[in-house]
Scaffold this motif. Structure first.
Motif, PDB file in Angstrom:
ATOM      1  N   THR A  71       9.405   0.162   2.949  1.00  0.00           N
ATOM      2  CA  THR A  71       9.070   0.464   1.594  1.00  0.00           C
ATOM      3  C   THR A  71       9.782  -0.393   0.523  1.00  0.00           C
ATOM      4  O   THR A  71      10.584  -0.998   0.821  1.00  0.00           O
ATOM      5  CB  THR A  71       9.664   2.192   1.344  1.00  0.00           C
ATOM      6  OG1 THR A  71      10.896   2.097   1.175  1.00  0.00           O
ATOM      7  CG2 THR A  71       9.062   2.982   2.293  1.00  0.00           C
ATOM      8  N   LYS A  72       9.256  -0.141  -0.654  1.00  0.00           N
ATOM      9  CA  LYS A  72       9.733  -1.106  -1.842  1.00  0.00           C
ATOM     10  C   LYS A  72      11.169  -0.688  -2.146  1.00  0.00           C
ATOM     11  O   LYS A  72      12.087  -1.522  -2.019  1.00  0.00           O
ATOM     12  CB  LYS A  72       8.920  -0.390  -3.029  1.00  0.00           C
ATOM     13  CG  LYS A  72       8.449  -1.665  -4.013  1.00  0.00           C
ATOM     14  CD  LYS A  72       7.616  -0.951  -5.039  1.00  0.00           C
ATOM     15  CE  LYS A  72       8.081  -1.146  -6.437  1.00  0.00           C
ATOM     16  NZ  LYS A  72       7.132  -0.750  -7.375  1.00  0.00           N
TER      17      LYS A  72
ATOM     18  N   GLU B 236       1.153  -1.147  -0.156  1.00  0.00           N
ATOM     19  CA  GLU B 236       0.061   0.108  -0.079  1.00  0.00           C
ATOM     20  C   GLU B 236       0.924   1.172  -0.151  1.00  0.00           C
ATOM     21  O   GLU B 236       1.756   1.335   0.893  1.00  0.00           O
ATOM     22  CB  GLU B 236      -1.058   0.003   1.145  1.00  0.00           C
ATOM     23  CG  GLU B 236      -1.999  -0.962   1.217  1.00  0.00           C
ATOM     24  CD  GLU B 236      -2.794  -1.033   2.383  1.00  0.00           C
ATOM     25  OE1 GLU B 236      -2.766  -0.187   3.224  1.00  0.00           O
ATOM     26  OE2 GLU B 236      -3.339  -2.049   2.609  1.00  0.00           O
ATOM     27  N   ASN B 237       0.586   2.194  -0.875  1.00  0.00           N
ATOM     28  CA  ASN B 237       1.447   3.233  -1.086  1.00  0.00           C
ATOM     29  C   ASN B 237       3.136   2.995  -1.061  1.00  0.00           C
ATOM     30  O   ASN B 237       3.802   3.848  -0.495  1.00  0.00           O
ATOM     31  CB  ASN B 237       1.086   4.438  -0.084  1.00  0.00           C
ATOM     32  CG  ASN B 237      -0.316   4.748  -0.210  1.00  0.00           C
ATOM     33  OD1 ASN B 237      -0.927   4.857  -1.154  1.00  0.00           O
ATOM     34  ND2 ASN B 237      -0.860   4.833   1.186  1.00  0.00           N
ATOM     35  N   ASP B 238       3.479   1.855  -1.822  1.00  0.00           N
ATOM     36  CA  ASP B 238       4.810   1.578  -1.798  1.00  0.00           C
ATOM     37  C   ASP B 238       5.437   1.065  -0.468  1.00  0.00           C
ATOM     38  O   ASP B 238       6.482   1.035  -0.364  1.00  0.00           O
ATOM     39  CB  ASP B 238       5.639   2.641  -2.364  1.00  0.00           C
ATOM     40  CG  ASP B 238       5.970   2.530  -4.011  1.00  0.00           C
ATOM     41  OD1 ASP B 238       5.316   1.789  -4.620  1.00  0.00           O
ATOM     42  OD2 ASP B 238       6.694   3.225  -4.440  1.00  0.00           O
ATOM     43  N   VAL B 239       4.386   0.823   0.576  1.00  0.00           N
ATOM     44  CA  VAL B 239       4.831   0.267   1.943  1.00  0.00           C
ATOM     45  C   VAL B 239       4.367  -1.238   1.809  1.00  0.00           C
ATOM     46  O   VAL B 239       3.310  -1.473   1.748  1.00  0.00           O
ATOM     47  CB  VAL B 239       4.304   1.091   2.979  1.00  0.00           C
ATOM     48  CG1 VAL B 239       4.867   0.337   4.294  1.00  0.00           C
ATOM     49  CG2 VAL B 239       5.013   2.526   2.794  1.00  0.00           C
TER      50      VAL B 239
ATOM     51  N   GLN C 131       2.716  -3.548   3.774  1.00  0.00           N
ATOM     52  CA  GLN C 131       2.047  -3.629   5.026  1.00  0.00           C
ATOM     53  C   GLN C 131       2.016  -4.937   5.779  1.00  0.00           C
ATOM     54  O   GLN C 131       1.954  -5.082   6.992  1.00  0.00           O
ATOM     55  CB  GLN C 131       0.491  -3.253   4.807  1.00  0.00           C
ATOM     56  CG  GLN C 131       0.643  -1.725   4.126  1.00  0.00           C
ATOM     57  CD  GLN C 131       0.663  -0.786   5.281  1.00  0.00           C
ATOM     58  OE1 GLN C 131       0.584  -1.111   6.422  1.00  0.00           O
ATOM     59  NE2 GLN C 131       0.861   0.493   5.048  1.00  0.00           N
TER      60      GLN C 131
END
Ligand code: ZN
Length: 148
Positions: free
Chosen positions: A83-84, A51-54, A56
């Motif tokens: 994060t990614k 989600e949003n590059d994180v 989760q």
């Protein structure tokens, strides 16, 4: 291989291979990737909730040797909440470490337990396999990755 093997299968690796963390399917995963290591017979399926590059949430399923299982287990524990970009950076450092390139092992935390793998060429692919799968999953590739 006696003593060397003991060094390789450090306590932490044994612990993770016996009781893998995050060893389950993730029903709400939005990235799924598979990896195969034909040399050893390891198979791993990674589930990621991104989600949003994180990352989760992250989990895995599969079968394989103690090294591949422990690596996947410790990887999921290390990547949750990252994060990614952070995940790719850790993968890069991990890959360097197990292939014998000098890295700051302290920065890798518990993952440094795999430093001994570099002495066993055939085991390097087992340790890296789940990371390749995660990397493919984060990039959105839906083809299974192979270490060959
Ligand atoms: Zn293996």
């Amino acid at each position: 291989m006696g003593d060397e093997l003991n060094e390789l299968y450090q306590e932490v690796i044994l612990d993770h291979s016996k009781s893998p963390r995050n060893f389950k399917e993730l029903p709400n995963a939005n990235r799924v990737a598979e990896g195969h290591n034909p040399l050893c017979g390891d198979n791993v399926k990674i589930f990621i909730r991104l989600e949003n590059d994180v990352i989760q949430d992250i989990a895995f399923q599969g079968s394989g040797c103690a090294i591949s299982k422990a690596s996947a287990s410790m990887m999921t524990a290390a990547l949750k909440g990252k994060t990614k970009a952070e995940a790719e950076k850790i993968f890069g450092e991990f890959q360097k470490m197990v292939t014998g390139v000098e890295v700051d092992e302290k920065a890798l935390g518990k993952l440094a337990a795999f430093a001994g793998v570099k002495k066993f060429a055939s085991r390097v692919k087992c340790a890296i396999l789940p990371w390749h799968a995660v990397s493919a999953g984060l990039e959105g590739k839906d083809q299974p990755v192979s270490t060959e």
